[in-house]
Design an enzyme around this catalytic site. Sequence first.
Site, PDB file in Angstrom:
ATOM      1  N   GLU A   1     -10.583  13.999   2.169  1.00 57.70           N
ATOM      2  CA  GLU A   1     -10.396  12.580   2.465  1.00 57.70           C
ATOM      3  C   GLU A   1     -10.354  11.791   1.155  1.00 57.70           C
ATOM      4  O   GLU A   1      -9.457  10.984   0.920  1.00 57.70           O
ATOM      5  CB  GLU A   1     -11.546  12.095   3.344  1.00 57.70           C
ATOM      6  CG  GLU A   1     -11.512  10.603   3.650  1.00 57.70           C
ATOM      7  CD  GLU A   1     -12.784  10.121   4.323  1.00 57.70           C
ATOM      8  OE1 GLU A   1     -12.743   9.025   4.904  1.00 57.70           O
ATOM      9  OE2 GLU A   1     -13.820  10.818   4.260  1.00 57.70           O
ATOM     10  N   HIS A   2     -11.340  11.998   0.311  1.00 56.18           N
ATOM     11  CA  HIS A   2     -11.396  11.381  -1.015  1.00 56.18           C
ATOM     12  C   HIS A   2     -11.324  12.482  -2.069  1.00 56.18           C
ATOM     13  O   HIS A   2     -12.079  13.451  -1.992  1.00 56.18           O
ATOM     14  CB  HIS A   2     -12.696  10.606  -1.229  1.00 56.18           C
ATOM     15  CG  HIS A   2     -12.976   9.564  -0.195  1.00 56.18           C
ATOM     16  ND1 HIS A   2     -13.728   9.824   0.937  1.00 56.18           N
ATOM     17  CD2 HIS A   2     -12.622   8.254  -0.127  1.00 56.18           C
ATOM     18  CE1 HIS A   2     -13.823   8.720   1.656  1.00 56.18           C
ATOM     19  NE2 HIS A   2     -13.154   7.759   1.050  1.00 56.18           N
TER      20      HIS A   2
END
Length: 434
Positions: free
Chosen positions: A326-327
Site C-alpha cells: 500500500e505504501h
Amino acid sequence: MSFNTLINWNSCSPEQQRALLTRPAISASDSITRTVSDILDNVKTRGDDALREYSAKFDKTEVTALRVTPEEIAAAGARLSDELKQAMAAAVKNIETFHSAQTLPPVDVETQPGVRCQQVTRPVASVGLYIPGGSAPLFSTVLMLATPARIAGCQNVVLCSPPPIADEILYAAQLCGVQEIFNVGGAQAIAALAFGSESVPKVDKIFGPGNAFVTEAKRQVSQRLDGAAIDMPAGPSEVLVIADSGATPDFVASDLLSQAEHGPDSQVILLTPDADIARKVAEAVERQLAELPRADTARQALSASRLIVTKDLAQCVAISNQYGPEHLIIQTRNARDLVDAITSAGSVFLGDWSPESAGDYASGTNHVLPTYGYTATCSSLGLADFQKRMTVQELSKAGFSALASTIETLAAAERLTAHKNAVTLRVNALKEQA
C-alpha cells in the site's frame, strides 16, 4: 517470529519466501456476513427507524434528528483551534492542486476521414462518504474524499459518520463543501447510502474506510443490483521500506511504526541489502515503541512483520513488486532512480524527507490506497474515481460509406444479421439518393 529477527532472503526456500510475504489473514466470518446482510435488509425495509435502533444498539446513542444542522456544524467549527483550521486549509490547498492536475483533456479524433470519435468525462452524480468515528476520528479522510468529489463536480455529496460526530469531521466537511451530513455509522450507514431512507439519500457510489462490518457491507451492496458501487476493496494498512546503508535508522523506524500503530492486523516490512542497517532499525523501533501511546497495538502488528536482508537494491525492488505494498518508502541514496522499476505500489515516498505521514495528511496525494495486494490491479484514489467516461461517435455520409463494407463483413462473420442489416439498409439508401 520476532521483529528483531533478521531474515536472509537468499537463505530461504521459495516456499519460505512466499510465506514471508504472506499478509495476515482477513476474511469476514460467517457471523459478520449474516449480521451485515440482516442490517442491509432491515435498513432497506424500515429506513430511518432501523437506523435509529442501530445507533442505540451499536453506538449507545439516542439519535432523534439524523441530519446534522448548519447550526451544529458552525458550533463545531467554533470549538476548534485556529491552528488546526489553518492546517486543514493548507492540506486542502495541496490536495486540490494535485487532484485538479488530474483533469483529463477530452479525446477528439478522426479515426479515418469522416469518422469522428470522442471520449468525454462526466461526474458521478451522487457519492457517499463514510468516515469512521471512535477515539481518533479520521477527519483527514474527509479532506481526501470530499476535495476530489468537489473538483469532479459531483452534484450530491453525502457524508455519514457514527454519532456523536467529532467537531473535526464536521468542520472538515464544511471546509470541503459537503452539505449533507448524517449521524449514522457502521454497516447501517452503508445500507442507508446504498438504498436510501426517509432522511438519507441514495447514492451511486460509496467511498471510505471502516471496520470489518463496514467493509463487508460495502462488499455486499456492491454486488447487489439495487445497491451502489464502491471505491475499492479494503484491507489492513501496510508499509514496505527499502533502505540502503545511507538510510537514517530512526527515520525508517518511525515510518514502520506509523503504520504498525494503525491496528494489530497492519503489516510492516523492511528490505535492505545492509544487515547493519536492519539491526539499527530494530533497535530504533524498540526505543520509539516505548514512547508510543498505542505501543500495544503496534507490537501486535510487528509480530506479523519482517526485517529482510537481500543481495542488493535490485532484489529489494523485485521483492517489493511481488508484495505490492500500500505504501512504499524508498530511503536510499538517489531514491528516484528506482521509481521506473517499481510496478506495484499504492503510493511511493522517496528519500529521507518524505515520510508516509506527508501523504497521509498534506502533501497533496490521496491517502486512500489499495492494500492487501490489490495494487496489482487497482490504483490510488484520484479524480477519475469520482468521474465516468463515455464515448461519442459521428460518421458523415462519406465516412459511413468508406467503413460500411468493413462493418458488414465483421457482422456477417459473427452471424449477427441485424447488425449487418443496419448498415446495408443505409448503404442502399445512399445508392437511391445518388
